[in-house]
Structures are given as C-alpha cells and as structure tokens.
Scaffold this motif. Structure first.
Motif, PDB file in Angstrom:
ATOM      1  N   THR A 160       0.826  -1.206   0.000  1.00 15.96           N
ATOM      2  CA  THR A 160       0.000   0.000   0.000  1.00 15.96           C
ATOM      3  C   THR A 160       0.859   1.255   0.000  1.00 15.96           C
ATOM      4  OG1 THR A 160      -1.799  -1.120   1.150  1.00 15.96           O
ATOM      5  CG2 THR A 160      -1.760   1.278   1.300  1.00 15.96           C
ATOM      6  N   ALA A 161       1.890   1.278   0.837  1.00 15.61           N
ATOM      7  CA  ALA A 161       2.768   2.449   0.912  1.00 15.61           C
ATOM      8  C   ALA A 161       3.457   2.706  -0.432  1.00 15.61           C
ATOM      9  CB  ALA A 161       3.806   2.250   2.018  1.00 15.61           C
ATOM     10  N   LEU A 162       3.921   1.653  -1.082  1.00 15.58           N
ATOM     11  CA  LEU A 162       4.587   1.806  -2.380  1.00 15.58           C
ATOM     12  C   LEU A 162       3.614   2.288  -3.444  1.00 15.58           C
ATOM     13  CD1 LEU A 162       6.840  -1.376  -2.291  1.00 15.58           C
ATOM     14  CD2 LEU A 162       7.589   1.006  -2.072  1.00 15.58           C
ATOM     15  N   GLU A 163       2.408   1.728  -3.454  1.00 14.11           N
ATOM     16  CA  GLU A 163       1.414   2.148  -4.441  1.00 14.11           C
ATOM     17  C   GLU A 163       1.001   3.597  -4.214  1.00 14.11           C
ATOM     18  OE1 GLU A 163      -1.573  -0.919  -4.268  1.00 14.11           O
ATOM     19  OE2 GLU A 163      -0.360  -2.263  -5.505  1.00 14.11           O
ATOM     20  N   ARG A 164       0.900   4.019  -2.978  1.00 14.36           N
ATOM     21  CA  ARG A 164       0.573   5.416  -2.693  1.00 14.36           C
ATOM     22  C   ARG A 164       1.698   6.358  -3.116  1.00 14.36           C
ATOM     23  NH1 ARG A 164      -2.485   5.065   3.174  1.00 14.36           N
ATOM     24  NH2 ARG A 164      -4.312   3.959   2.381  1.00 14.36           N
ATOM     25  N   ALA A 165       2.917   5.858  -3.186  1.00 19.85           N
ATOM     26  CA  ALA A 165       4.047   6.661  -3.664  1.00 19.85           C
ATOM     27  C   ALA A 165       4.097   6.695  -5.194  1.00 19.85           C
ATOM     28  CB  ALA A 165       5.359   6.111  -3.109  1.00 19.85           C
ATOM     29  N   GLY A 166       3.187   5.958  -5.838  1.00 19.28           N
ATOM     30  CA  GLY A 166       3.119   5.942  -7.296  1.00 19.28           C
ATOM     31  C   GLY A 166       3.828   4.779  -7.940  1.00 19.28           C
ATOM     32  N   LEU A 167       4.378   3.874  -7.138  1.00 22.70           N
ATOM     33  CA  LEU A 167       5.083   2.708  -7.672  1.00 22.70           C
ATOM     34  C   LEU A 167       4.108   1.555  -7.881  1.00 22.70           C
ATOM     35  CD1 LEU A 167       8.225   2.946  -5.409  1.00 22.70           C
ATOM     36  CD2 LEU A 167       8.134   3.396  -7.865  1.00 22.70           C
ATOM     37  N   ARG A 168       4.361   0.769  -8.903  1.00 27.22           N
ATOM     38  CA  ARG A 168       3.514  -0.383  -9.194  1.00 27.22           C
ATOM     39  C   ARG A 168       4.218  -1.662  -8.768  1.00 27.22           C
ATOM     40  NH1 ARG A 168       2.334  -1.560 -14.980  1.00 27.22           N
ATOM     41  NH2 ARG A 168       1.998  -3.744 -14.634  1.00 27.22           N
ATOM     42  N   VAL A 169       3.656  -2.323  -7.805  1.00 28.19           N
ATOM     43  CA  VAL A 169       4.224  -3.588  -7.316  1.00 28.19           C
ATOM     44  C   VAL A 169       3.901  -4.678  -8.330  1.00 28.19           C
ATOM     45  CG1 VAL A 169       4.124  -5.310  -5.474  1.00 28.19           C
ATOM     46  CG2 VAL A 169       4.041  -2.867  -4.915  1.00 28.19           C
ATOM     47  N   GLY A 170       4.949  -5.421  -8.708  1.00 24.82           N
ATOM     48  CA  GLY A 170       4.762  -6.520  -9.642  1.00 24.82           C
ATOM     49  C   GLY A 170       4.673  -6.087 -11.093  1.00 24.82           C
ATOM     50  N   GLY A 171       4.930  -4.833 -11.348  1.00 22.80           N
ATOM     51  CA  GLY A 171       4.856  -4.324 -12.720  1.00 22.80           C
ATOM     52  C   GLY A 171       6.235  -4.142 -13.306  1.00 22.80           C
ATOM     53  N   GLY A 172       6.280  -3.373 -14.358  1.00 24.65           N
ATOM     54  CA  GLY A 172       7.548  -3.082 -15.015  1.00 24.65           C
ATOM     55  C   GLY A 172       8.366  -2.086 -14.210  1.00 24.65           C
ATOM     56  N   VAL A 173       9.450  -1.651 -14.809  1.00 27.67           N
ATOM     57  CA  VAL A 173      10.349  -0.705 -14.156  1.00 27.67           C
ATOM     58  C   VAL A 173       9.871   0.717 -14.440  1.00 27.67           C
ATOM     59  CG1 VAL A 173      12.731   0.113 -13.988  1.00 27.67           C
ATOM     60  CG2 VAL A 173      12.280  -2.311 -14.427  1.00 27.67           C
ATOM     61  N   ALA A 174       9.520   1.445 -13.391  1.00 27.64           N
ATOM     62  CA  ALA A 174       9.123   2.844 -13.525  1.00 27.64           C
ATOM     63  C   ALA A 174      10.389   3.681 -13.702  1.00 27.64           C
ATOM     64  CB  ALA A 174       8.367   3.294 -12.281  1.00 27.64           C
ATOM     65  N   ASN A 175      10.251   4.807 -14.371  1.00 34.36           N
ATOM     66  CA  ASN A 175      11.376   5.716 -14.551  1.00 34.36           C
ATOM     67  C   ASN A 175      10.992   7.055 -13.934  1.00 34.36           C
ATOM     68  OD1 ASN A 175      13.368   7.492 -15.459  1.00 34.36           O
ATOM     69  ND2 ASN A 175      13.655   6.352 -17.364  1.00 34.36           N
ATOM     70  N   ALA A 176      11.575   7.363 -12.777  1.00 33.19           N
ATOM     71  CA  ALA A 176      11.223   8.575 -12.052  1.00 33.19           C
ATOM     72  C   ALA A 176      11.578   9.839 -12.831  1.00 33.19           C
ATOM     73  CB  ALA A 176      11.887   8.586 -10.679  1.00 33.19           C
ATOM     74  N   ALA A 177      12.533   9.770 -13.752  1.00 33.02           N
ATOM     75  CA  ALA A 177      12.885  10.931 -14.571  1.00 33.02           C
ATOM     76  C   ALA A 177      11.774  11.249 -15.570  1.00 33.02           C
ATOM     77  CB  ALA A 177      14.205  10.688 -15.308  1.00 33.02           C
ATOM     78  N   GLU A 178      11.017  10.244 -15.956  1.00 34.95           N
ATOM     79  CA  GLU A 178       9.938  10.421 -16.926  1.00 34.95           C
ATOM     80  C   GLU A 178       8.564  10.493 -16.280  1.00 34.95           C
ATOM     81  OE1 GLU A 178      10.458   7.108 -19.562  1.00 34.95           O
ATOM     82  OE2 GLU A 178      12.361   7.876 -20.343  1.00 34.95           O
ATOM     83  N   THR A 210       7.180  -9.601  -6.529  1.00 34.21           N
ATOM     84  CA  THR A 210       6.347  -8.917  -5.531  1.00 34.21           C
ATOM     85  C   THR A 210       6.994  -7.620  -5.060  1.00 34.21           C
ATOM     86  OG1 THR A 210       7.310 -10.250  -3.750  1.00 34.21           O
ATOM     87  CG2 THR A 210       5.247 -11.050  -4.738  1.00 34.21           C
ATOM     88  N   SER A 211       7.882  -7.085  -5.878  1.00 31.90           N
ATOM     89  CA  SER A 211       8.567  -5.830  -5.570  1.00 31.90           C
ATOM     90  C   SER A 211       8.153  -4.766  -6.576  1.00 31.90           C
ATOM     91  CB  SER A 211      10.086  -6.021  -5.638  1.00 31.90           C
ATOM     92  OG  SER A 211      10.529  -6.931  -4.659  1.00 31.90           O
ATOM     93  N   ALA A 212       8.413  -3.522  -6.219  1.00 36.55           N
ATOM     94  CA  ALA A 212       8.302  -2.411  -7.161  1.00 36.55           C
ATOM     95  C   ALA A 212       9.713  -2.089  -7.635  1.00 36.55           C
ATOM     96  CB  ALA A 212       7.661  -1.206  -6.502  1.00 36.55           C
ATOM     97  N   HIS A 213       9.855  -1.700  -8.887  1.00 39.31           N
ATOM     98  CA  HIS A 213      11.146  -1.424  -9.476  1.00 39.31           C
ATOM     99  C   HIS A 213      11.131  -0.030 -10.091  1.00 39.31           C
ATOM    100  CE1 HIS A 213      12.251  -5.715  -9.162  1.00 39.31           C
ATOM    101  NE2 HIS A 213      10.948  -5.872  -9.306  1.00 39.31           N
ATOM    102  N   CYS A 214      12.196   0.722  -9.879  1.00 33.39           N
ATOM    103  CA  CYS A 214      12.210   2.114 -10.343  1.00 33.39           C
ATOM    104  C   CYS A 214      13.630   2.588 -10.642  1.00 33.39           C
ATOM    105  CB  CYS A 214      11.608   3.003  -9.248  1.00 33.39           C
ATOM    106  SG  CYS A 214      11.498   4.737  -9.666  1.00 33.39           S
TER     107      CYS A 214
END
Length: 166
Positions: free
Chosen positions: A59-77, A154-158
């Motif tokens: 929940t904390a990660l999703e509220r920060a905008g990260l997707r758990v179990g998804g692809g790699v987010a790019n904080a620069a974009e 089961t992790s978020a990646h960024c």
C-alpha cells in the motif's frame, strides 16, 4: 469472488516494521557499464506481524506511485512518483512518503551512479528478517534474496535519477 484493493488498505507506519536500504553495484551484461542498485526491504517486525507488514508495504509503495509486480518505472519520466534520491558527500539519501534512509555508499557505487546518472531501485514487499543491521550480508545471501523470482515479482522497481545539491 472478491478482488484485492491494496491501494486503499489502511496502514500505519508501525505495521511496516524496520525498513532497511542496502546497495551494491555490478556490471550490466547488456551494456557493459556498472549499475548502482538500492534495495529496500522490511525485517517483517511490524506491530501486526510480517503478513500485515507485507500488505502495508504494498500500500505504501502504491501510494508513492510505484507499481508492485509491474515493469520498471522511470522517475525521470514520471515526475508524479514520490521517490527521490539525493547523492552527496558519499551518501545516498532515499526518500519516499513512508521512508527516508541514508546509505553510506562505497566509491564503486558512487562511480556507477554518477556515470549512469541513475540508480536502479528495488522496493521489496516481502520481508527479509535475516538481513539485520550490524550483521554483514554476503554476496550469496544478497543474490539469493534479490534475485529470487518471488521477491522480484512482488517488488516495485524504479530507475531513480541521481540528484545532488548545488
């Protein structure tokens, strides 16, 4: 049938337990360049136990905008991601809404972060109770946890851009 809605799951920071950040660097076989990594995880010692802690971390990660179990987010974009990394004076400071930690980075980690201009962050929802502060983590232990397909899934990646003061 019910569906899980973890992003609305109420939680308190006490449920997350002790949160740790650990870093390493290594060569990317595709590019041949060194990459700096940061892994965050919980010890699973939250107030209501490791299972509630895992759901709370999600929940904390999703509220920060990260997707758990998804692809790699790019904080620069994706400027809406609430994930910040500041590298200054040999320290990496990682900040999320629920978590701020300093990582005293070794020279090779700093060089990889500076050279690439970004750090690969992995935010685990599954606890790692064996990796406690003050007790060294071997390369084999780190690999066994961070490369475990269940932990990865089961992790978020960024990718986080390296920012510095001044």
């Amino acid at each position: 049938m019910t569906s899980s809605q973890t992003s609305t799951y109420p939680y308190s920071p006490a449920q997350l337990g002790t949160q740790i950040v650990i870093g390493w660097s290594g060569r990317n076989p595709e590019s041949g360049h060194d990459v700096a990594f940061l892994l965050t995880y919980s010890l699973g010692d939250g107030r209501d136990g490791p299972l509630v802690g895992e759901a709370s971390m999600r929940t904390a990660l999703e509220r920060a905008g990260l997707r758990v179990g998804g692809g790699v987010a790019n904080a620069a974009e994706q400027p809406g991601l609430q994930v910040k990394l500041l590298v200054q004076s040999g320290q990496a400071v990682l900040t999320l809404p629920h978590f701020t930690a300093q990582y005293p980075a070794p020279a090779e980690w700093l060089a990889a972060a500076e050279d690439q201009g970004q750090v690969y962050g992995m935010f685990a929802t599954r606890p790692w109770p064996e990796a406690v502060p003050g007790r060294p983590v071997s390369e084999d232990q780190l690999r066994a946890y961070a490369a475990n397909p269940e932990i990865v899934a089961t992790s978020a990646h960024c990718l986080m851009p390296v920012r510095a003061l001044g």
